[in-house]
Design a protein around this motif. Structure first.
Motif, PDB file in Angstrom:
ATOM      1  N   ALA A  53       0.829  -1.214   0.000  1.00 48.01           N
ATOM      2  CA  ALA A  53       0.000   0.000   0.000  1.00 48.01           C
ATOM      3  C   ALA A  53       0.861   1.261   0.000  1.00 48.01           C
ATOM      4  N   LYS A  54       1.982   1.244   0.693  1.00 44.35           N
ATOM      5  CA  LYS A  54       2.876   2.406   0.702  1.00 44.35           C
ATOM      6  C   LYS A  54       3.433   2.671  -0.693  1.00 44.35           C
ATOM      7  N   LEU A  55       3.779   1.618  -1.406  1.00 41.55           N
ATOM      8  CA  LEU A  55       4.279   1.796  -2.770  1.00 41.55           C
ATOM      9  C   LEU A  55       3.175   2.294  -3.690  1.00 41.55           C
ATOM     10  N   VAL A  56       1.975   1.782  -3.496  1.00 39.27           N
ATOM     11  CA  VAL A  56       0.839   2.223  -4.304  1.00 39.27           C
ATOM     12  C   VAL A  56       0.552   3.696  -4.055  1.00 39.27           C
ATOM     13  N   GLU A  57       0.714   4.125  -2.824  1.00 39.75           N
ATOM     14  CA  GLU A  57       0.400   5.507  -2.462  1.00 39.75           C
ATOM     15  C   GLU A  57       1.501   6.487  -2.864  1.00 39.75           C
ATOM     16  N   SER A  58       2.764   6.093  -2.684  1.00 43.78           N
ATOM     17  CA  SER A  58       3.856   7.059  -2.855  1.00 43.78           C
ATOM     18  C   SER A  58       4.900   6.652  -3.884  1.00 43.78           C
ATOM     19  N   GLY A  59       4.869   5.426  -4.368  1.00 41.12           N
ATOM     20  CA  GLY A  59       5.854   5.001  -5.348  1.00 41.12           C
ATOM     21  C   GLY A  59       7.206   4.698  -4.727  1.00 41.12           C
ATOM     22  N   VAL A  60       8.205   4.585  -5.585  1.00 45.72           N
ATOM     23  CA  VAL A  60       9.563   4.234  -5.176  1.00 45.72           C
ATOM     24  C   VAL A  60      10.357   5.510  -4.928  1.00 45.72           C
ATOM     25  N   GLU A  61      11.104   5.550  -3.833  1.00 45.85           N
ATOM     26  CA  GLU A  61      11.910   6.723  -3.523  1.00 45.85           C
ATOM     27  C   GLU A  61      13.071   6.857  -4.500  1.00 45.85           C
ATOM     28  N   ALA A  62      13.512   8.107  -4.697  1.00 51.40           N
ATOM     29  CA  ALA A  62      14.597   8.361  -5.646  1.00 51.40           C
ATOM     30  C   ALA A  62      15.853   7.576  -5.285  1.00 51.40           C
ATOM     31  N   SER A  63      16.140   7.450  -4.000  1.00 49.58           N
ATOM     32  CA  SER A  63      17.330   6.710  -3.573  1.00 49.58           C
ATOM     33  C   SER A  63      17.212   5.229  -3.918  1.00 49.58           C
ATOM     34  N   GLU A  64      15.995   4.699  -3.859  1.00 50.04           N
ATOM     35  CA  GLU A  64      15.783   3.293  -4.214  1.00 50.04           C
ATOM     36  C   GLU A  64      15.944   3.087  -5.720  1.00 50.04           C
ATOM     37  N   VAL A  65      15.476   4.052  -6.496  1.00 46.88           N
ATOM     38  CA  VAL A  65      15.663   3.969  -7.951  1.00 46.88           C
ATOM     39  C   VAL A  65      17.150   3.951  -8.284  1.00 46.88           C
ATOM     40  N   GLU A  66      17.911   4.861  -7.667  1.00 46.17           N
ATOM     41  CA  GLU A  66      19.344   4.944  -7.943  1.00 46.17           C
ATOM     42  C   GLU A  66      20.051   3.659  -7.533  1.00 46.17           C
ATOM     43  N   SER A  67      19.649   3.099  -6.401  1.00 42.06           N
ATOM     44  CA  SER A  67      20.250   1.850  -5.948  1.00 42.06           C
ATOM     45  C   SER A  67      19.938   0.703  -6.901  1.00 42.06           C
ATOM     46  N   ALA A  68      18.706   0.647  -7.366  1.00 44.58           N
ATOM     47  CA  ALA A  68      18.314  -0.410  -8.302  1.00 44.58           C
ATOM     48  C   ALA A  68      19.073  -0.282  -9.615  1.00 44.58           C
ATOM     49  N   VAL A  69      19.164   0.942 -10.106  1.00 45.14           N
ATOM     50  CA  VAL A  69      19.873   1.176 -11.364  1.00 45.14           C
ATOM     51  C   VAL A  69      21.352   0.818 -11.199  1.00 45.14           C
ATOM     52  N   GLY A  70      21.941   1.230 -10.080  1.00 45.73           N
ATOM     53  CA  GLY A  70      23.347   0.923  -9.845  1.00 45.73           C
ATOM     54  C   GLY A  70      23.609  -0.570  -9.821  1.00 45.73           C
ATOM     55  N   GLU A  71      22.718  -1.330  -9.208  1.00 47.14           N
ATOM     56  CA  GLU A  71      22.894  -2.778  -9.152  1.00 47.14           C
ATOM     57  C   GLU A  71      22.786  -3.398 -10.542  1.00 47.14           C
ATOM     58  N   ARG A  72      21.842  -2.907 -11.331  1.00 51.89           N
ATOM     59  CA  ARG A  72      21.686  -3.456 -12.677  1.00 51.89           C
ATOM     60  C   ARG A  72      22.874  -3.101 -13.568  1.00 51.89           C
ATOM     61  N   ILE A  73      23.394  -1.895 -13.412  1.00 51.94           N
ATOM     62  CA  ILE A  73      24.560  -1.505 -14.201  1.00 51.94           C
ATOM     63  C   ILE A  73      25.779  -2.320 -13.788  1.00 51.94           C
ATOM     64  N   GLN A  74      25.909  -2.573 -12.494  1.00 56.40           N
ATOM     65  CA  GLN A  74      27.014  -3.396 -12.021  1.00 56.40           C
ATOM     66  C   GLN A  74      26.971  -4.779 -12.672  1.00 56.40           C
ATOM     67  N   GLY A  75      25.777  -5.380 -12.709  1.00 56.31           N
ATOM     68  CA  GLY A  75      25.645  -6.674 -13.363  1.00 56.31           C
ATOM     69  C   GLY A  75      25.942  -6.591 -14.846  1.00 56.31           C
ATOM     70  N   TRP A  76      25.455  -5.544 -15.485  1.00 56.00           N
ATOM     71  CA  TRP A  76      25.708  -5.343 -16.916  1.00 56.00           C
ATOM     72  C   TRP A  76      27.208  -5.225 -17.185  1.00 56.00           C
ATOM     73  N   ASN A  77      27.910  -4.471 -16.362  1.00 53.67           N
ATOM     74  CA  ASN A  77      29.334  -4.221 -16.592  1.00 53.67           C
ATOM     75  C   ASN A  77      30.214  -5.417 -16.247  1.00 53.67           C
ATOM     76  N   ARG A  78      29.643  -6.458 -15.685  1.00 55.14           N
ATOM     77  CA  ARG A  78      30.384  -7.694 -15.444  1.00 55.14           C
ATOM     78  C   ARG A  78      30.235  -8.680 -16.593  1.00 55.14           C
TER      79      ARG A  78
END
Length: 493
Positions: A379-404
């Motif tokens: 419900a919290k995600l439905v109401e407010s979405g993903v925080e900017a810091s969480e987006v950056e963390s998710a993107v960083g993890e995916r880029i790390q995997g990509w760069n390996r």
């Protein structure tokens, strides 16, 4: 000798004449000798990670039915090869039969010229492995992993596995016995198996290939002749894809792959299982594991499939919800409530089915509370979405995997095989990866609301003691269906 040393020490200890010391002016030090220090007046700038550009694989044709994609990774030690027939149990038997699945599981046991012990010794000496996957609805793969220096030996074994497999009678007998024992004795007492099977059979209709009910009487068909007949059809009736990843060129593998595959396969379309949209209404399926003090909770909702516009944004929502150790679910259920050692969620955006799974194991007394806390985090995600810091963390993890990707043959293989399965180029995938960094928080809120909102049908699967859970689960307000362990693992409900 001691006297001499004392005399020398006294001489050296005398004062040096003042006129022998060269004075250095205070301002004589050159600028080159003064190294500038770091600027500590402010925090260093954080430079966003950038995904590396990956080259397209080389594409080669062995025949009209066989296509090879080669990815050259200079310097990696091993080579990985996958040979995939784009046909499976649905094409051979018309249904996901036990014998059809067994064909893949037993394919790598022995060949006409090598028994199981020969293969084990050869694989150990040369540090290589040839193995096959369980045959799926429209796909069967055989894999080779070998050091570059022993590639020729590995290719010989791979060729024998594809062209001249042996399905020994004693291995088929063992398979029938062990498979029946697992589904009749082990799985009904294993909480994880009960949860995953009950979820699968509750989500997919019996008429859908993914929901095909398990019929143990079919094991009688797991016999050498039938397996060999299926094997021959598998490699004759459909297109064949080959992926080669490692420090190799086309000249290194063209001849052995051509000899292995040139006369196999038939040109045709790649096939996929029918699309499944999910369930129509929320419900609870509960498995009675009598006497258990623990309970497993599994939830499944529909998620975007592989080609849906919401796929990448939904992945950000999933990362925040339960996709990493410090996710919202873990912070709540593990760190705050102390209900569990760990929880998680997983979005699977397949071709035929998109599923959004949530899982946690807790004490029986905490089941209803844990379900409520999961709903609160959604419900919290439905109401407010993903925080900017969480987006950056998710993107960083995916880029790390990509760069390996180019780190090893294995990381390269996994990346490029995934791109091929999605029929996507490295450039297209990289562009999607770059784009998700710019996703507005409002978009994550929209996607969370659409896919996880209160109106989205939920399947809850709970495995635990009926005497302890029947009353509390009834209070949740959803229809509850209680089944026995044997029904859960076989889908007979």
């Amino acid at each position: 000798m001691t006297s001499l040393l004392l005399v020398l020490s006294a001489a050296l200890a005398q004062d040096v004449p003042a006129d022998s010391v060269e004075e250095t002016p205070a301002d004589a030090t050159s600028e080159e000798e003064v190294a500038p220090g770091p600027d500590r007046s402010k925090p260093p700038e954080v430079i966003p990670a950038t995904p590396l550009e990956l080259a397209d694989p080389e594409v080669h044709k062995i025949s009209d039915a066989v296509e090879v994609r080669l990815v050259n990774l200079p310097g990696v030690r091993k080579v990985e090869i996958a040979i995939t027939s784009r046909r499976g149990t649905l094409d051979i038997d018309g249904w996901p039969s036990s014998a059809g699945r067994a064909m893949g599981e037993l394919m790598d046991i022995a060949t006409l010229t090598r028994d199981p012990q020969d293969i084990e010794v050869l694989s150990t000496i040369h540090d290589l492995a040839v193995y096959s996957s369980t045959t799926s609805t429209h796909e069967q793969a055989v894999y080779l992993e070998a050091p570059r220096t022993d590639l020729e030996v590995g290719l010989d074994l791979l060729s024998d596995t594809v062209r001249e497999p042996a399905y020994p009678g004693k291995e088929a007998k063992r398979y029938r016995k062990e498979d029946a024992f697992y589904w009749l004795a082990i799985a009904p007492s294993d909480m994880g198996s009960l949860a995953s099977n009950a979820r699968r059979f509750s989500w997919y209709d019996a008429e859908h290939p993914f929901g095909a009910r398990r019929e143990l009487t079919e094991l009688k068909d797991v016999k050498p002749k039938g397996l060999l007949d299926r094997h021959s059809r598998l490699w004759a009736e459909g297109p064949i894809d080959v992926m080669v990843v490692g420090d190799v060129t086309w000249a290194d593998v063209e001849a052995p792959l051509t000899a292995m595959l040139a006369d196999l396969g038939t040109p045709g379309e790649r096939l996929h299982a029918p699309v499944h949209e999910g369930i129509d209404a929320s419900k609870i399926v509960a498995v009675n594991l009598a006497g258990s003090e623990q309970a497993s909770i599994r939830a499944r909702l529909a998620g975007p499939r592989f080609d849906h516009a919401d796929r990448d944004i939904a992945a950000l929502v999933d990362f925040a919800l339960g996709g990493h150790f410090l996710s919202r679910l873990n912070r709540n259920l593990r760190e705050d409530k102390g209900y569990t050692y760990g929880s998680g969620s997983n979005l699977s955006s397949g071709r035929s089915s998109g599923t959004w799974d949530i899982g946690v194991d807790v004490k029986a007394e905490n089941v209803v509370s844990a379900i409520g806390e999961i709903e609160i985090e959604i419900a919290k995600l439905v109401e407010s979405g993903v925080e900017a810091s969480e987006v950056e963390s998710a993107v960083g993890e995916r880029i790390q995997g990509w760069n390996r990707t180019r780190l090893t043959a294995s990381t390269g293989f996994n990346r490029y095989q995934g791109l091929w399965d999605d029929e996507e180029t490295p450039t297209e995938s990289r562009e999607r990866l770059l784009a998700i960094r710019e996703v507005p928080v409002a978009e994550t809120q929209r996607v969370a609301a659409e896919w996880l909102g209160a109106d989205a049908p939920r399947l809850w699967v709970v495995v635990g003691d009926k005497d302890a859970l029947e009353g509390p689960l009834a209070e949740i307000g959803l229809p509850v269906e209680w089944i026995e362990p044997s029904e859960a693992v076989l889908g007979s409900f």
